[in-house]
Design a protein around this motif. Structure first.
Motif, PDB file in Angstrom:
ATOM      1  N   ASN A  39       0.812  -1.215   0.000  1.00 10.26           N
ATOM      2  CA  ASN A  39       0.000   0.000   0.000  1.00 10.26           C
ATOM      3  C   ASN A  39       0.848   1.269   0.000  1.00 10.26           C
ATOM      4  N   TYR A  51     -12.296  -5.887  -8.416  1.00  8.66           N
ATOM      5  CA  TYR A  51     -11.422  -6.164  -7.269  1.00  8.66           C
ATOM      6  C   TYR A  51     -12.225  -6.653  -6.069  1.00  8.66           C
ATOM      7  N   SER A  81     -10.558 -10.398  -6.294  1.00  3.23           N
ATOM      8  CA  SER A  81      -9.687 -10.551  -5.136  1.00  3.23           C
ATOM      9  C   SER A  81      -9.822 -11.935  -4.510  1.00  3.23           C
ATOM     10  N   GLU A 100      -3.835  -4.745  -1.420  1.00  5.94           N
ATOM     11  CA  GLU A 100      -4.074  -3.303  -1.394  1.00  5.94           C
ATOM     12  C   GLU A 100      -5.412  -2.946  -0.754  1.00  5.94           C
ATOM     13  N   ASN A 159      -4.009   3.816  -0.141  1.00  6.72           N
ATOM     14  CA  ASN A 159      -2.811   3.324  -0.811  1.00  6.72           C
ATOM     15  C   ASN A 159      -2.237   4.419  -1.687  1.00  6.72           C
ATOM     16  N   THR A 161      -3.028   1.874  -7.331  1.00  9.65           N
ATOM     17  CA  THR A 161      -3.484   0.487  -7.452  1.00  9.65           C
ATOM     18  C   THR A 161      -2.477  -0.335  -8.271  1.00  9.65           C
ATOM     19  N   LEU A 169      -3.413  -4.401  -8.345  1.00  9.17           N
ATOM     20  CA  LEU A 169      -4.517  -4.784  -9.217  1.00  9.17           C
ATOM     21  C   LEU A 169      -4.116  -4.661 -10.684  1.00  9.17           C
ATOM     22  N   ASN A 170      -3.497  -3.541 -11.044  1.00  4.86           N
ATOM     23  CA  ASN A 170      -3.160  -3.319 -12.441  1.00  4.86           C
ATOM     24  C   ASN A 170      -2.132  -4.324 -12.951  1.00  4.86           C
TER      25      ASN A 170
END
Length: 291
Positions: free
Chosen positions: A86, A188, A214, A234, A239, A242, A245-246
């Motif tokens: 994060n 997510y 997730s 995350e 954070n 992201t 996630l990406n």
């Protein structure tokens, strides 16, 4: 939602429920050697009280909860030893220091995401893409740019991928697309109303569905035929970006593309090169790029 989060969310817990939740959280991996009777004896409650608690947080019984919780403890204790995903860089870091930390972050994200890939699940995901007449990918987040890259790669080997950029468009696609299609829904949290409506409609029509979401139980993963997990470290808001996630979505889409390509490697490569030569008007004096 992770089991840990369910145990920490005390909104509807009684005092006894909170004691049971605290016991499980404190035991961590030692919960492997705990039975319902042992926990009941140590907490001075009836075994049936523990069973009812497990059902309150979404499990049929203690064994199901214990199994998921132990898997989760193992996952959360792996990777990301040297940085916080994060907050991967610190205020005042020099630019080259930030670059080094982002490099480490990407490596950890990829290892983390790969650890959540099960061979049989991945095979089923590639099978779904291979069988599908067309693929519809639904996401309303910034991952749309990554989806468009996936769309372009798949088009170059003859597989049509459609995206939905407007709210409601994906739902109409689920209503009227051919039943040979497949839907891929990226979310997510796995709790986005738009994604769930699309998934539900596709399921009603007997259309194959895949979730990219997730780790842990959520409505989308429970609904879809196949589920691939992204690195799940995350926070939603607190954070610095992201990254997890990406990078995870980019990795998983590339894995799916490569898996599909490999189902007919020679033919796909031959056609890709042939069509690229017909379409692209590019050249370079750099010998590395030519050929």
């Amino acid at each position: 939602m992770l089991v840990k989060e369910k145990l920490q969310n005390r909104e509807y817990f009684s005092d006894i429920d909170s004691r049971i939740a605290d016991y499980i959280l404190d035991m961590k991996e030692r919960l492997r050697d705990v039975s319902v009777r042992k926990m009941a004896r140590e907490l001075y409650v009836a075994p049936s009280t523990i069973i009812r608690f497990c059902q309150k947080v979404g499990y049929e019984g203690f064994n199901d909860l214990r199994e998921d919780y132990l898997k989760e403890v193992e996952y959360l204790s792996s990777h990301f030893k040297s940085l916080d995903p994060n907050f991967p860089f610190d205020k005042g870091d020099r630019e080259i220091t930030v670059a080094n930390k982002i490099e480490v972050l990407y490596e950890e994200i990829l290892r983390d995401c790969k650890s959540l890939l099960e061979p049989e699940t991945l095979k089923r995901a590639v099978d779904m893409i291979h069988r599908a007449g067309e693929i519809y990918v639904c996401t309303l987040g910034p991952q749309m740019g990554l989806v468009e890259i996936f769309q372009d790669k798949m088009a170059r080997v003859g597989k049509m991928v459609h995206t939905s950029t407007r709210i409601g468009e994906g739902y109409y696609q689920a209503c009227y697309c051919q039943k040979t299609a497949a839907f891929m829904i990226i979310s997510y949290t796995g709790e986005t109303n738009v994604g769930l409506k699309i998934g539900k409609k596709a399921k009603e029509r007997g259309i194959s569905t895949m979730a990219i979401t997730s780790y842990g139980n959520n409505s989308l993963s429970e609904m879809c035929d196949v589920c691939l997990y992204v690195s799940t470290r995350e926070k939603l808001v607190k954070n610095l970006g992201t990254f997890g996630l990406n990078v995870s979505v980019m990795y998983l889409l590339d894995v799916l593309y490569a898996g599909y390509f490999n189902r007919d490697y020679d033919s796909h490569y031959r056609e890709k090169v042939k069509v690229a030569k017909e379409c692209d008007d590019r050249h370079s004096d750099n010998p590395i790029l030519e050929g």
